[in-house]
Design a protein around this motif. Structure first.
Motif, PDB file in Angstrom:
ATOM      1  N   MET A   1      17.308  -0.482  52.185  1.00  0.00           N
ATOM      2  CA  MET A   1      17.788   0.885  52.028  1.00  0.00           C
ATOM      3  C   MET A   1      17.546   1.386  50.609  1.00  0.00           C
ATOM      4  N   GLN A   2      17.704   0.505  49.601  1.00  0.00           N
ATOM      5  CA  GLN A   2      17.506   0.929  48.225  1.00  0.00           C
ATOM      6  C   GLN A   2      16.048   1.263  47.944  1.00  0.00           C
ATOM      7  N   THR A   3      15.124   0.527  48.540  1.00  0.00           N
ATOM      8  CA  THR A   3      13.706   0.803  48.349  1.00  0.00           C
ATOM      9  C   THR A   3      13.343   2.161  48.918  1.00  0.00           C
ATOM     10  N   LYS A   4      13.902   2.496  50.067  1.00  0.00           N
ATOM     11  CA  LYS A   4      13.638   3.791  50.687  1.00  0.00           C
ATOM     12  C   LYS A   4      14.172   4.927  49.806  1.00  0.00           C
ATOM     13  N   THR A   5      15.379   4.760  49.288  1.00  0.00           N
ATOM     14  CA  THR A   5      15.979   5.759  48.403  1.00  0.00           C
ATOM     15  C   THR A   5      15.147   5.909  47.136  1.00  0.00           C
ATOM     16  N   PHE A   6      14.690   4.789  46.577  1.00  0.00           N
ATOM     17  CA  PHE A   6      13.856   4.812  45.375  1.00  0.00           C
ATOM     18  C   PHE A   6      12.570   5.584  45.628  1.00  0.00           C
ATOM     19  N   MET A   7      11.892   5.251  46.723  1.00  0.00           N
ATOM     20  CA  MET A   7      10.616   5.898  47.039  1.00  0.00           C
ATOM     21  C   MET A   7      10.794   7.387  47.340  1.00  0.00           C
ATOM     22  N   MET A   8      11.853   7.746  48.044  1.00  0.00           N
ATOM     23  CA  MET A   8      12.086   9.170  48.347  1.00  0.00           C
ATOM     24  C   MET A   8      12.339   9.956  47.064  1.00  0.00           C
ATOM     25  N   SER A   9      13.069   9.371  46.146  1.00  0.00           N
ATOM     26  CA  SER A   9      13.343  10.027  44.875  1.00  0.00           C
ATOM     27  C   SER A   9      12.053  10.227  44.090  1.00  0.00           C
ATOM     28  N   CYS A  58      11.768  15.568  37.735  1.00  0.00           N
ATOM     29  CA  CYS A  58      12.755  14.492  37.569  1.00  0.00           C
ATOM     30  C   CYS A  58      14.182  15.022  37.584  1.00  0.00           C
ATOM     31  N   PHE A  59      14.408  16.122  36.896  1.00  0.00           N
ATOM     32  CA  PHE A  59      15.769  16.631  36.775  1.00  0.00           C
ATOM     33  C   PHE A  59      16.365  16.989  38.135  1.00  0.00           C
ATOM     34  N   PHE A  60      15.563  17.566  39.002  1.00  0.00           N
ATOM     35  CA  PHE A  60      16.089  17.997  40.292  1.00  0.00           C
ATOM     36  C   PHE A  60      15.946  16.956  41.402  1.00  0.00           C
ATOM     37  N   SER A  61      15.276  15.850  41.137  1.00  0.00           N
ATOM     38  CA  SER A  61      15.051  14.872  42.204  1.00  0.00           C
ATOM     39  C   SER A  61      15.592  13.478  41.918  1.00  0.00           C
ATOM     40  N   VAL A  62      15.689  13.107  40.664  1.00  0.00           N
ATOM     41  CA  VAL A  62      16.107  11.752  40.326  1.00  0.00           C
ATOM     42  C   VAL A  62      17.626  11.699  40.204  1.00  0.00           C
ATOM     43  N   LYS A  63      18.208  10.765  40.946  1.00  0.00           N
ATOM     44  CA  LYS A  63      19.649  10.519  40.848  1.00  0.00           C
ATOM     45  C   LYS A  63      19.896   9.070  41.209  1.00  0.00           C
ATOM     46  N   GLY A  64      21.076   8.627  40.951  1.00  0.00           N
ATOM     47  CA  GLY A  64      21.401   7.234  41.219  1.00  0.00           C
ATOM     48  C   GLY A  64      20.982   6.342  40.076  1.00  0.00           C
ATOM     49  N   LYS A  65      20.762   5.094  40.375  1.00  0.00           N
ATOM     50  CA  LYS A  65      20.382   4.115  39.361  1.00  0.00           C
ATOM     51  C   LYS A  65      18.875   4.159  39.113  1.00  0.00           C
ATOM     52  N   LEU A  66      18.474   3.501  38.060  1.00  0.00           N
ATOM     53  CA  LEU A  66      17.069   3.337  37.680  1.00  0.00           C
ATOM     54  C   LEU A  66      16.358   4.660  37.382  1.00  0.00           C
ATOM     55  N   GLY A  67      17.043   5.575  36.746  1.00  0.00           N
ATOM     56  CA  GLY A  67      16.448   6.861  36.400  1.00  0.00           C
ATOM     57  C   GLY A  67      15.218   6.715  35.522  1.00  0.00           C
ATOM     58  N   ILE A  68      15.248   5.736  34.611  1.00  0.00           N
ATOM     59  CA  ILE A  68      14.120   5.521  33.713  1.00  0.00           C
ATOM     60  C   ILE A  68      12.867   5.091  34.493  1.00  0.00           C
ATOM     61  N   VAL A  69      13.053   4.236  35.477  1.00  0.00           N
ATOM     62  CA  VAL A  69      11.917   3.744  36.264  1.00  0.00           C
ATOM     63  C   VAL A  69      11.411   4.832  37.213  1.00  0.00           C
ATOM     64  N   LYS A  70      12.325   5.490  37.894  1.00  0.00           N
ATOM     65  CA  LYS A  70      11.941   6.562  38.810  1.00  0.00           C
ATOM     66  C   LYS A  70      11.200   7.670  38.071  1.00  0.00           C
ATOM     67  N   GLY A  71      11.712   8.057  36.919  1.00  0.00           N
ATOM     68  CA  GLY A  71      11.074   9.098  36.131  1.00  0.00           C
ATOM     69  C   GLY A  71       9.707   8.683  35.619  1.00  0.00           C
TER      70      GLY A  71
END
Length: 124
Positions: A1-9, A58-71
């Motif tokens: 579930m976390q991988t899916k959330t990460f990829m969607m973000s 990033c500002f409107f799509s990234v939330k949760g943990k790992l903001g640095i990696v997602k961004g």
């Protein structure tokens, strides 16, 4: 579930950054058509457009943990896709040292934007 959330973000942030960047470049192209600008000014404004676009994505799509990696991933992916789009449109080469420097730059901008997004918007 976390991988899916990460990829969607990452996908949402990249798509939003692409849309914002393409809109900014289109608007700037209209300005360039009517104003005589130097090549240096054009490159500088294009970099600024990318920075703002990645931040918006990033500002409107990234939330949760790992903001640095997602961004960071979103910023780098956005730049790769922009280079692909513009090289297909112009028929020019795709790989260059400038592209790799640009990818690193937007990855850093994305990472900073991801940190800001997570800390300002909260860890929902």
């Amino acid at each position: 579930m976390q991988t899916k959330t990460f990829m969607m973000s990452v996908i949402k942030a990249t798509a939003l950054a692409l849309i914002a960047s393409l809109a900014g470049v289109l608007l700037f192209a209209l300005i360039v058509k009517f104003a005589a600008l130097s090549q240096t000014a054009i490159k500088t404004v294009n970099q600024f457009i990318k920075v703002i676009a990645v931040f918006i994505g990033c500002f409107f799509s990234v939330k949760g943990k790992l903001g640095i990696v997602k961004g960071g991933v979103s910023g780098a992916l956005c730049t790769v896709l922009l280079y692909a789009i513009f090289s297909l449109m112009s028929g020019s080469g795709f790989f260059s040292i400038e592209m790799f420097i640009d990818i690193l730059f937007t990855a850093v901008v994305g990472a900073i934007s991801g940190i800001i997004a997570v800390n300002v918007r909260g860890k929902e």
